[in-house]
Design a protein around this motif. Structure first.
Motif, PDB file in Angstrom:
ATOM      1  N   ASP A 262      56.339  42.662  30.485  1.00 46.31           N
ATOM      2  CA  ASP A 262      55.300  41.676  30.200  1.00 46.31           C
ATOM      3  C   ASP A 262      55.832  40.295  30.552  1.00 46.31           C
ATOM      4  O   ASP A 262      56.794  39.811  29.947  1.00 46.31           O
ATOM      5  CB  ASP A 262      54.928  41.754  28.718  1.00 46.31           C
ATOM      6  CG  ASP A 262      53.684  40.950  28.376  1.00 46.31           C
ATOM      7  OD1 ASP A 262      53.379  39.968  29.103  1.00 46.31           O
ATOM      8  OD2 ASP A 262      53.023  41.286  27.384  1.00 46.31           O
TER       9      ASP A 262
ATOM     10  N   ARG B 117      54.734  37.526  29.922  1.00 45.86           N
ATOM     11  CA  ARG B 117      54.624  36.540  28.844  1.00 45.86           C
ATOM     12  C   ARG B 117      55.890  36.549  27.987  1.00 45.86           C
ATOM     13  O   ARG B 117      56.132  35.618  27.239  1.00 45.86           O
ATOM     14  CB  ARG B 117      53.404  36.823  27.968  1.00 45.86           C
ATOM     15  CG  ARG B 117      52.082  36.641  28.682  1.00 45.86           C
ATOM     16  CD  ARG B 117      50.919  36.819  27.756  1.00 45.86           C
ATOM     17  NE  ARG B 117      51.108  38.018  26.929  1.00 45.86           N
ATOM     18  CZ  ARG B 117      50.371  38.323  25.873  1.00 45.86           C
ATOM     19  NH1 ARG B 117      49.403  37.530  25.494  1.00 45.86           N
ATOM     20  NH2 ARG B 117      50.596  39.424  25.188  1.00 45.86           N
TER      21      ARG B 117
ATOM     22  N   MET C 201      44.821  44.919  33.629  1.00 44.65           N
ATOM     23  CA  MET C 201      45.343  45.029  32.271  1.00 44.65           C
ATOM     24  C   MET C 201      44.393  45.807  31.362  1.00 44.65           C
ATOM     25  O   MET C 201      44.830  46.548  30.477  1.00 44.65           O
ATOM     26  CB  MET C 201      45.612  43.633  31.700  1.00 44.65           C
ATOM     27  CG  MET C 201      46.332  43.630  30.386  1.00 44.65           C
ATOM     28  SD  MET C 201      48.008  44.292  30.547  1.00 44.65           S
ATOM     29  CE  MET C 201      48.494  44.352  28.841  1.00 44.65           C
TER      30      MET C 201
ATOM     31  N   ASP D 247      45.880  40.204  34.792  1.00 45.00           N
ATOM     32  CA  ASP D 247      45.159  39.886  33.564  1.00 45.00           C
ATOM     33  C   ASP D 247      44.611  38.474  33.706  1.00 45.00           C
ATOM     34  O   ASP D 247      45.086  37.696  34.537  1.00 45.00           O
ATOM     35  CB  ASP D 247      46.123  39.968  32.369  1.00 45.00           C
ATOM     36  CG  ASP D 247      45.399  40.080  31.028  1.00 45.00           C
ATOM     37  OD1 ASP D 247      44.162  40.215  31.009  1.00 45.00           O
ATOM     38  OD2 ASP D 247      46.095  40.041  29.990  1.00 45.00           O
ATOM     39  N   ARG D 248      43.614  38.145  32.887  1.00 50.19           N
ATOM     40  CA  ARG D 248      43.061  36.798  32.935  1.00 50.19           C
ATOM     41  C   ARG D 248      43.944  35.855  32.117  1.00 50.19           C
ATOM     42  O   ARG D 248      44.259  36.133  30.965  1.00 50.19           O
ATOM     43  CB  ARG D 248      41.630  36.778  32.398  1.00 50.19           C
ATOM     44  CG  ARG D 248      40.936  35.439  32.623  1.00 50.19           C
ATOM     45  CD  ARG D 248      39.441  35.529  32.503  1.00 50.19           C
ATOM     46  NE  ARG D 248      38.832  36.450  33.442  1.00 50.19           N
ATOM     47  CZ  ARG D 248      38.608  36.205  34.735  1.00 50.19           C
ATOM     48  NH1 ARG D 248      38.985  35.047  35.256  1.00 50.19           N
ATOM     49  NH2 ARG D 248      38.031  37.096  35.500  1.00 50.19           N
ATOM     50  N   ASP D 249      44.343  34.755  32.746  1.00 52.96           N
ATOM     51  CA  ASP D 249      45.145  33.732  32.073  1.00 52.96           C
ATOM     52  C   ASP D 249      44.199  32.914  31.204  1.00 52.96           C
ATOM     53  O   ASP D 249      43.284  32.266  31.713  1.00 52.96           O
ATOM     54  CB  ASP D 249      45.824  32.850  33.128  1.00 52.96           C
ATOM     55  CG  ASP D 249      46.726  31.792  32.522  1.00 52.96           C
ATOM     56  OD1 ASP D 249      46.529  31.426  31.349  1.00 52.96           O
ATOM     57  OD2 ASP D 249      47.639  31.323  33.229  1.00 52.96           O
ATOM     58  N   THR D 250      44.404  32.961  29.895  1.00 55.53           N
ATOM     59  CA  THR D 250      43.487  32.278  28.988  1.00 55.53           C
ATOM     60  C   THR D 250      43.538  30.755  29.140  1.00 55.53           C
ATOM     61  O   THR D 250      42.560  30.071  28.857  1.00 55.53           O
ATOM     62  CB  THR D 250      43.775  32.655  27.519  1.00 55.53           C
ATOM     63  OG1 THR D 250      45.162  32.450  27.254  1.00 55.53           O
ATOM     64  CG2 THR D 250      43.401  34.100  27.245  1.00 55.53           C
TER      65      THR D 250
ATOM     66  N   ARG E 131      50.314  39.635  35.166  1.00 62.66           N
ATOM     67  CA  ARG E 131      50.741  39.642  33.763  1.00 62.66           C
ATOM     68  C   ARG E 131      51.966  40.540  33.557  1.00 62.66           C
ATOM     69  O   ARG E 131      52.797  40.295  32.693  1.00 62.66           O
ATOM     70  CB  ARG E 131      49.574  40.128  32.912  1.00 62.66           C
ATOM     71  CG  ARG E 131      49.889  40.704  31.559  1.00 62.66           C
ATOM     72  CD  ARG E 131      50.113  39.654  30.503  1.00 62.66           C
ATOM     73  NE  ARG E 131      50.450  40.274  29.238  1.00 62.66           N
ATOM     74  CZ  ARG E 131      49.575  40.631  28.311  1.00 62.66           C
ATOM     75  NH1 ARG E 131      48.271  40.466  28.500  1.00 62.66           N
ATOM     76  NH2 ARG E 131      49.985  41.162  27.176  1.00 62.66           N
ATOM     77  N   GLY E 132      52.045  41.614  34.364  1.00 60.04           N
ATOM     78  CA  GLY E 132      53.118  42.559  34.123  1.00 60.04           C
ATOM     79  C   GLY E 132      53.527  43.319  35.364  1.00 60.04           C
ATOM     80  O   GLY E 132      52.885  43.234  36.414  1.00 60.04           O
TER      81      GLY E 132
END
Length: 197
Positions: free
Chosen positions: A41, A43, A125, A152-155, A163-164
């Motif tokens: 991940d 993040r 994701m 994934d959508r970046d908030t 994202r991964g």
């Protein structure tokens, strides 16, 4: 107002390092475990980058020192230009590139053998959240690859972003079994060879 505690500063001890983001993988997973347990991940763990205009030997050393087998190739503005893997560097790509160019192995640049952005593919994701480790293994074996990206959508920005990463090597450690991606890749190469002959 509560009384504040006094903080004091001290000299650094000899050879003090610094913390880096680190993702702790579940030591063991099973085929039916949630796929997210086998995903790196971004993040929680920083992606390792390389510039396109450095040698593949330097890129391989960067992979070894970072303990990874995939580097994001980026420009000075950190825009993603492509990917390069240890398989790219240690496989047939360098020999194929330098055919007829009279180059030594160490003269080949990352840009020469990387997979460009336009050729990259990713899974979503939302699908990963529904998938098992077995589904990831089946995907890697089917396409004959050692890595798969996850979007994934970046908030913060609202844009889609990587994202991964799924790594066959990481999953092999977690499952304690080999993922057969090379044989599939060879089979595709054989099919392509047969179609072209």
């Amino acid at each position: 107002m509560a009384q504040s505690k006094t903080l004091s500063l001290h000299p650094l001890p000899p050879s003090a390092g610094y913390f880096e983001p680190c993702q702790e993988f579940v030591e063991r997973v099973h085929i039916d475990s949630p796929a997210i347990l086998a995903m790196t991940d971004l993040r929680q763990q920083m992606a390792v980058n390389i510039e396109p205009d450095v040698s593949i030997e330097w890129a391989l050393q960067r992979m070894k020192s970072a303990g990874v087998r995939l580097l994001f190739v980026v420009n000075p503005d950190k825009q993603l230009l492509g990917l390069i893997t240890s398989t790219d560097i240690q496989g047939e790509k360098p020999a194929q590139f330098r055919q007829g160019l009279n180059l030594r192995h160490e003269e080949i640049m990352v840009r020469d053998i990387m997979t460009p952005y336009s050729n990259l593919e990713a899974t979503d994701m939302s699908d990963v959240r529904q998938a098992t480790v077995g589904d990831v293994v089946a995907m890697l074996e089917k396409v004959g690859r050692r890595h798969a990206l996850v979007l994934d959508r970046d908030t913060d920005s609202g844009n889609m972003a990587i994202r991964g990463i799924f790594s066959a090597s990481q999953i092999e450690k977690q499952l304690d079994r080999v993922i057969e991606t090379v044989d599939v890749a060879l089979t595709f190469a054989e099919v392509e060879s047969a179609l072209n002959s």
